[in-house]
Design a protein around this motif. Structure first.
Motif, mmCIF file in Angstrom:
data_model
loop_
_atom_site.group_PDB
_atom_site.id
_atom_site.type_symbol
_atom_site.label_atom_id
_atom_site.label_comp_id
_atom_site.label_asym_id
_atom_site.label_seq_id
_atom_site.Cartn_x
_atom_site.Cartn_y
_atom_site.Cartn_z
ATOM 1 N N SER B 485 2.108 -2.128 -6.542
ATOM 2 C CA SER B 485 2.992 -0.958 -6.616
ATOM 3 C C SER B 485 2.170 0.308 -6.808
ATOM 4 O O SER B 485 2.419 1.323 -6.168
ATOM 5 C CB SER B 485 3.972 -1.092 -7.780
ATOM 6 O OG SER B 485 4.801 -2.185 -7.603
ATOM 7 N N TYR B 486 1.169 0.227 -7.714
ATOM 8 C CA TYR B 486 0.325 1.391 -7.978
ATOM 9 C C TYR B 486 -0.278 1.915 -6.678
ATOM 10 O O TYR B 486 -0.311 3.113 -6.428
ATOM 11 C CB TYR B 486 -0.774 1.009 -8.980
ATOM 12 C CG TYR B 486 -1.740 2.134 -9.261
ATOM 13 C CD1 TYR B 486 -1.472 3.049 -10.272
ATOM 14 C CD2 TYR B 486 -2.898 2.297 -8.517
ATOM 15 C CE1 TYR B 486 -2.336 4.089 -10.533
ATOM 16 C CE2 TYR B 486 -3.767 3.339 -8.763
ATOM 17 C CZ TYR B 486 -3.485 4.228 -9.769
ATOM 18 O OH TYR B 486 -4.344 5.269 -10.014
ATOM 19 N N HIS B 487 -0.763 0.978 -5.831
ATOM 20 C CA HIS B 487 -1.388 1.393 -4.576
ATOM 21 C C HIS B 487 -0.386 1.496 -3.424
ATOM 22 O O HIS B 487 -0.790 1.625 -2.272
ATOM 23 C CB HIS B 487 -2.523 0.428 -4.219
ATOM 24 C CG HIS B 487 -3.664 0.481 -5.183
ATOM 25 N ND1 HIS B 487 -4.521 1.559 -5.259
ATOM 26 C CD2 HIS B 487 -4.087 -0.388 -6.137
ATOM 27 C CE1 HIS B 487 -5.418 1.334 -6.211
ATOM 28 N NE2 HIS B 487 -5.174 0.172 -6.763
ATOM 29 N N SER B 488 0.915 1.433 -3.737
ATOM 30 C CA SER B 488 1.980 1.570 -2.728
ATOM 31 C C SER B 488 1.892 0.535 -1.622
ATOM 32 O O SER B 488 2.376 0.765 -0.515
ATOM 33 C CB SER B 488 1.976 2.977 -2.113
ATOM 34 O OG SER B 488 2.328 3.936 -3.066
ATOM 35 N N ASP B 490 3.439 -2.301 -1.491
ATOM 36 C CA ASP B 490 4.794 -2.783 -1.182
ATOM 37 C C ASP B 490 5.566 -1.778 -0.328
ATOM 38 O O ASP B 490 6.215 -2.138 0.651
ATOM 39 C CB ASP B 490 5.557 -3.126 -2.478
ATOM 40 C CG ASP B 490 5.459 -2.029 -3.537
ATOM 41 O OD1 ASP B 490 4.813 -0.991 -3.261
ATOM 42 O OD2 ASP B 490 6.038 -2.195 -4.629
ATOM 43 N N VAL B 491 5.450 -0.493 -0.695
ATOM 44 C CA VAL B 491 6.173 0.551 0.039
ATOM 45 C C VAL B 491 5.663 0.641 1.480
ATOM 46 O O VAL B 491 6.455 0.660 2.436
ATOM 47 C CB VAL B 491 6.005 1.913 -0.664
ATOM 48 C CG1 VAL B 491 6.500 3.045 0.222
ATOM 49 C CG2 VAL B 491 6.747 1.902 -1.996
ATOM 50 N N ILE B 492 4.344 0.647 1.643
ATOM 51 C CA ILE B 492 3.770 0.741 2.987
ATOM 52 C C ILE B 492 4.174 -0.487 3.803
ATOM 53 O O ILE B 492 4.542 -0.373 4.977
ATOM 54 C CB ILE B 492 2.227 0.871 2.900
ATOM 55 C CG1 ILE B 492 1.859 2.239 2.292
ATOM 56 C CG2 ILE B 492 1.585 0.741 4.287
ATOM 57 C CD1 ILE B 492 0.403 2.384 1.920
ATOM 58 N N VAL B 494 6.917 -2.314 3.498
ATOM 59 C CA VAL B 494 8.319 -2.207 3.905
ATOM 60 C C VAL B 494 8.485 -1.180 5.025
ATOM 61 O O VAL B 494 9.201 -1.418 6.009
ATOM 62 C CB VAL B 494 9.202 -1.844 2.684
ATOM 63 C CG1 VAL B 494 10.564 -1.354 3.124
ATOM 64 C CG2 VAL B 494 9.345 -3.053 1.779
ATOM 65 N N LEU B 495 7.787 -0.035 4.902
ATOM 66 C CA LEU B 495 7.906 0.994 5.940
ATOM 67 C C LEU B 495 7.347 0.494 7.268
ATOM 68 O O LEU B 495 7.943 0.719 8.328
ATOM 69 C CB LEU B 495 7.197 2.277 5.500
ATOM 70 C CG LEU B 495 7.897 3.060 4.389
ATOM 71 C CD1 LEU B 495 7.097 4.298 4.022
ATOM 72 C CD2 LEU B 495 9.310 3.464 4.828
#
Lengths: 528, 528
Positions: B485-488, B490-492, B494-495
């Motif tokens: 999560s800290y390094h994003s 998961d976000v990257i 999903v995107l």
């Protein structure tokens, strides 16, 4: 003798002995940005330095003549557009109140993008006019300035600092393409909210996705809306080739207009000095008639309302609702307002075209302030420990207020559903729930509990740059690396390739050995 | 009145008015770490606070009785091992001189790893002895300490701070698993050299690969050598479960024993205060006989040599070479040395078992210093602007000297090829090339050009933590996020998945439409 006086005397002596009157070339920004740049200019002037301010002939706030500086006026085709702000506000309020469509809002957003791009092009034009004016450049060079001080939300000062090879100091919160920290310090998107996103430093997964999308939008905005005109200037005038973003990052010192009482804690760099609240000072006595009005409030005290430099009026119906809410309060109200007199205005409310905001915030009778959330006002509210009812309109205002809200110092109004009842209820909550005042007073204590006053710190480091001809030892050169080197993408690639190669070799060897064993057993079987 | 006196008075008044005598519980480290912790302890004591120092019954440097603190002595099975340092030095020198094999060196490295692991286990044992001693814990709790001050190169103080729920302040350069910054601030491996790598902040591609490998080794060292014993303690005594590394990162304040005159500029955090050189002070007069010896050097001046707290002697042949080189100089030499008297010792060289190093470095007759490169000595050389001939042995010593070398203030000797000629030539270069002195004096000026003295700054922030019961507003909570999560990540992820899905849908739709068109034309063709 009070500690503050001693600090100041010590500063005076310790710096005075090291730094003789220097010369500072200033590239300021208009509007509220000028308000705080002028504070800094006056303080630098008071320490015996000479200042020259570069303005355009369409400058709105920045006067040509001043006791604190001489000025250079550069021709510009267009000034800042007050009408545009009014128009934008109308679209925004109509939208929030359901009287306008999303289409209009997007049109407005596009218009804002185009206006921003126009404003930056105008700044590049000013820089071009300066750099091609050989007489002016000769005068500037002969003046032997010690440093350039600029607000990097516009890039003219940055362009000229490179041309003149002068140390560069920022009075910064925004750079051309967004929040200043994002250009200089590592900024994990996972816990550092993008401005405009309305997010705090604690985000859910969905919020982190939103933040990432805002980040991508900001990158787009930087690369395709803002940078091109500055880069075109660099390509035209500078050889060897320079990247405009490298110039932005190459500043010696970033005097940042926040502190970590206001801003969420986050990574920073050695050459960032936090001077948030540098413009704040103890309240001076009020003008006689104002003091009389304030005193007439008795035990109930007064409430201030101001929506900042740009917005001095509101749509009439909205102003009527607010005035009606104020009229129901036992407090006295001082409202900085230039629009038509609201029909519902109560006897307890005085409209003024200007107010000594700092002195009023610091007045013992002040109970709360209704503020739009500009950085200056929020910092002053923190300094004086006054609870805030937030009335954010645009730019960074919601985000600024959010920082207070997260610390329990403010309630934020939503324009869309605002009427007299909601306004009154929210204001009464801020007035009567003691947590708002307690939290603001805690922030005030923390803000004041620093080893040096923010303005003294800013002055020390400005003079440090002049004494030492920059601050190279505080600045990394990492921005000169290509992004893939900075993020070690090349190194990780090579190491992964090496690991892969080793694995492949091992597999090949094992297969070869297996094959040999198989072949041998087959041959054996054949022979048997 | 001198500025310094004013600063100190201001500090005294400004803090004195806010903070009454506090109570500090100190968990120090042995050896040279104690040298600088004691400086801090004395300064805190001088400001009217009470200190209690936790030591073990095998403590080597940390005395039980002191006018500055009371002490708590915890039983331990083993003390620090001076013999081990001697043995390590011998292997190192033999290796460098080709008298030992790489195998021996690796054996030594493994031994060091095992010794480190042993030392940390010993610290955990001390913490266990404390936490299970109910009488002791009751006394400590009843004493109502305001904060814990610790050197986090050992973890006992960190473990106890969590148990006692007290604000935690570090006197830090190293944490249990390496350089302090790597635990708290984002540290791009592309330009921040790992300690022990012998790299600067400007690296070639190959050097960046080396740095990455060192980083991976450090991660291994942290996870598998050091952390396990501390984590076992956490798992045993703390519920809800805590990660030891989170406890390390949760400290309120990091008083870092470097500054950016010494350290390469790099990202930092709001709760890191740089107090590099806090132990430095103007030179006091020398003892009479030493002053006489120094004065007898005439215009040539004196040279100091010291290899720090741990190393007071060298192999005889090496000492002979150095003494022979000294003997050829017109300067007088003061050498802190406890080994056998070198046979080649000249009349100009005086061996001493201890020297007032700070006073000698600040003496106007001092021309150069031969130093092993411990942080304390290097900072003192910077403070007094004395050029250094570097004689690094182990730990961080080469890296410390490298920081001086990059600024042109030192030449570094290599042990392997060292003989009298090389030593003499290098020393003469440092003595006679004016750039070494000029560079050190420039560093000295920069180091002193700060708005506050480093020790005053450290004291201010220590008392800040006591006044405010921590410094939560300066600390991010980001370390509580999982790494992905800290390094994003998961976000990257999903995107990217969303983008991929959209592309796939578009392709599917296009294929479907193509198919429809094809089918239609085939059907048409059939009908025709």
């Amino acid at each position: 003798m009070k500690p503050n006086i001693l600090w100041s005397m010590a500063l005076l002596l310790s710096i005075g002995s090291l730094c003789h009157g220097g010369k500072v070339l200033v590239f300021p920004l208009e509007g509220s940005h000028w308000v705080n740049m002028e504070v800094l200019i006056k303080a630098i002037h008071a320490r015996g330095h000479m200042l020259t301010v570069v303005r355009t002939d369409k400058s709105w706030y920045i006067k040509e003549k001043s006791p604190y500086y001489t000025s250079i006026t550069v021709p510009a085709t267009k000034g800042f557009d007050e009408e545009f702000v009014k128009e934008g506000l109308k679209v925004l309020i109509d939208l929030e109140r359901g009287k306008s469509s999303m289409l209009n809002f997007f049109k407005m957003q596009l218009k804002i993008f185009s206006k921003m791009s126009e404003a930056h092009a105008m700044m590049v034009e000013a820089a071009t006019n300066m750099i091609t004016d050989q007489k002016l450049m000769k005068t500037i060079k002969e003046s032997q300035y010690d440093m350039i001080l600029t607000d990097p939300a516009w890039g003219t000062g940055i362009l000229l600092a490179h041309h003149l090879q002068l140390p560069l100091v920022y009075n910064v919160r925004w750079i051309t393409s967004g929040e200043g920290h994002f250009a200089i310090a590592p900024s994990p998107i996972s816990y550092i909210p993008m401005m405009g996103s309305g997010l705090s430093d604690k985000m859910t997964f969905r919020e982190r996705v939103k933040n990432m999308l805002f980040y991508i939008l900001a990158l787009y905005n930087d690369r395709f809306v803002i940078k091109p005109s500055y880069q075109a200037f660099c390509d035209k005038f500078y050889y060897p080739k320079v990247d405009f973003n490298d110039l932005v990052q190459a500043a010696d010192l970033w005097l940042n207009r926040v502190d970590f009482v206001f801003e969420f804690p986050r990574p920073t760099m050695p050459n960032v000095v936090y001077m948030g609240g540098f413009q704040c000072k103890p309240a001076k006595p009020l003008p006689e008639d104002l003091e009389e009005f304030v005193q007439s409030s008795g035990e109930h005290g007064v409430i201030l309302m101001s929506l900042g430099t740009f917005v001095s009026e509101l749509p009439n119906d909205l102003a009527d609702e607010i005035a009606a809410a104020f009229a129901q309060l036992p407090q006295k109200v001082i409202w900085r307002y230039k629009g038509d007199r609201p029909t519902t205005l109560g006897n307890n409310t005085r409209l003024v075209s200007w107010m000594p905001q700092n002195d009023l915030l610091g007045h013992p009778k002040t109970r709360a302030a209704v503020l739009h959330g500009g950085t200056n006002g929020v910092q002053e509210a923190i300094y004086h420990g006054v609870p805030v009812l937030g009335f954010p309109l645009f730019f960074d205002q919601y985000d600024n207020l959010l920082r207070l809200k997260e610390r329990g110092g403010t309630r934020i109004l939503s324009l869309g559903t605002l009427d007299r009842h909601i306004f009154l209820q929210a204001l009464q909550e801020v007035l009567h729930d003691p947590s708002y005042r307690m939290n603001m007073q805690r922030l005030s204590r923390l803000h004041r509990d620093q080893p040096m006053k923010p303005l003294d710190s800013a002055l020390f480091w400005i003079e440090f740059v002049m004494r030492n001809k920059g601050a190279a030892h505080l600045r990394t050169e990492s921005y000169r690396m290509p992004w893939y080197s900075y993020h070690s993408v090349d190194v990780i690639g090579v190491l992964l390739a090496a690991v892969l190669l080793i694995i492949l070799i091992i597999i090949a060897v094992i297969r070869y050995l297996c094959c040999r064993v198989c072949c041998n057993s087959k041959i054996k079987m054949k022979h048997e």
